[in-house]
Write an enzyme that holds these catalytic residues in place. Structure first.
Site, short mmCIF file in Angstrom:
data_model
loop_
_atom_site.label_atom_id
_atom_site.label_comp_id
_atom_site.label_asym_id
_atom_site.label_seq_id
_atom_site.Cartn_x
_atom_site.Cartn_y
_atom_site.Cartn_z
N TYR A 59 0.89 -1.17 0.00
CA TYR A 59 0.00 0.00 0.00
C TYR A 59 0.93 1.21 0.00
O TYR A 59 1.65 1.45 0.97
CB TYR A 59 -0.89 -0.02 1.24
CG TYR A 59 -1.89 1.11 1.32
CD1 TYR A 59 -3.25 0.87 1.11
CD2 TYR A 59 -1.50 2.41 1.61
CE1 TYR A 59 -4.18 1.90 1.18
CE2 TYR A 59 -2.42 3.45 1.67
CZ TYR A 59 -3.76 3.18 1.45
OH TYR A 59 -4.68 4.21 1.53
N TYR A 123 1.96 5.63 6.61
CA TYR A 123 2.64 4.79 5.62
C TYR A 123 3.99 4.32 6.16
O TYR A 123 4.31 3.12 6.13
CB TYR A 123 2.84 5.55 4.31
CG TYR A 123 3.78 4.87 3.34
CD1 TYR A 123 3.41 3.68 2.72
CD2 TYR A 123 5.04 5.39 3.07
CE1 TYR A 123 4.27 3.04 1.85
CE2 TYR A 123 5.91 4.76 2.20
CZ TYR A 123 5.53 3.58 1.60
OH TYR A 123 6.39 2.94 0.73
#
Length: 302
Positions: A59, A123
């Site tokens: 991702y 992230y």
């Protein structure tokens, strides 16, 4: 060699398929291989019967991750661990890609693998926790931290700059974030070079662990953009001026590390892999995207 690659359409996955041409490569993405679904992973393992497993899936939507943390961690931490564990259960080595975003960018010098991590956003945290989860799940894992990945395929900074240069009369690019572009083909070359040792080595071998690998030399986003357009101009592409701006002039949802430079000494020492000159890699990328330099536009041409 039989290779299972998580990811099929991504930049690194495509580069791996090209580099391992002539070998048996099965590159899969959801639903055929869903990192969040152990049954999917088991089915892919049985179908591929690999000797080496590479996780090129992640991702990577840095800003969207701030509001979608559950999915970022499900893929980047839990999914990576699921795949690593499935490889370990079969006694297979595992290669996993990570990022300079595991650091906060405040060191003021290139980061080594021994430096403490301190990610600034979701992230980066998901990738940091993914690293730990992978190493815990499979001691025969090699993790490649990299940065600013580009290639002729997919969405990336090179293609964005070319598009904006064709559309606008001037560009503004951040000049106070430091790092190094890394081309997917060079990462694929590194995996190809590492594979024989990892296939033969037992857990505890120095060939496993965390390694840094990015391009060279270090630069800024503005420096990278300027080189992209300069080389593109040799191929007849528009070259509007590129104005340097500060990060504060281009706010984003997630905070980026201001200085994510990576020290790649370890991978050179252990695996004999030196950082590739990204300027040469950029030229090859532009040859594919635009074509070779025009004879009358080559540097030094009268």
């Amino acid at each position: 060699m039989r290779l299972l690659v998580a990811g099929r359409e991504g930049q690194v996955a495509r580069a791996l398929a090209a580099r391992f041409a002539g070998h048996e490569v099965m590159a899969l993405e959801p639903p055929a291989l869903d990192l969040t679904d152990r049954a999917s992973i088991e089915a892919a393992m049985q179908a591929a019967a690999p000797e080496l497993v590479v996780n090129a899936a992640a991702y990577t939507a840095v800003d969207r991750a701030e509001d979608d943390a559950a999915l970022a961690f499900a893929v980047n931490r839990d999914g990576a661990a699921n795949l690593a564990a499935a490889a370990a259960a079969r006694g297979l080595p595992f290669i996993h890609f990570s990022t300079d975003y595991v650091f906060d960018g405040r060191k003021g010098a290139p980061y080594t693998e021994a430096d403490a991590t301190s990610p600034l956003g979701v992230y980066g945290r998901s990738k940091e926790e993914g690293e730990r989860a992978v190493l815990a799940a499979n001691p025969r894992s090699a993790i490649l931290r990299t940065a600013w990945v580009c290639s002729p395929t997919g969405g990336n900074f090179v293609k964005t700059m070319l598009r904006l240069a064709a559309e606008r009369d001037a560009l503004r690019v951040v000049a106070d974030q430091h790092g190094a572009p890394t081309f997917a083909a060079d990462l694929a070359d590194a995996v190809f070079a590492m594979a024989p040792r990892l296939l033969a080595a037992a857990a505890g071998d120095e060939g496993f662990g965390i390694f840094h690998l990015s391009g060279a030399p270090h630069t800024t986003w503005h420096g990278f953009a300027s080189e992209i357009l300069a080389q593109a101009a040799l191929r007849g592409h528009r070259h509007p001026p590129v104005t340097p701006i500060a990060t504060s002039d281009y706010p984003t949802r997630a905070t980026r590390p201001a200085d994510g430079r990576l020290d790649c000494t370890k991978i050179t020492r252990v695996h004999g892999i030196a950082p590739a000159d990204w300027r040469a890699s950029l030229a090859r990328c532009l040859d594919e995207l635009i074509g070779p330099p025009s004879a009358g536009l080559k540097e030094g041409a009268p």
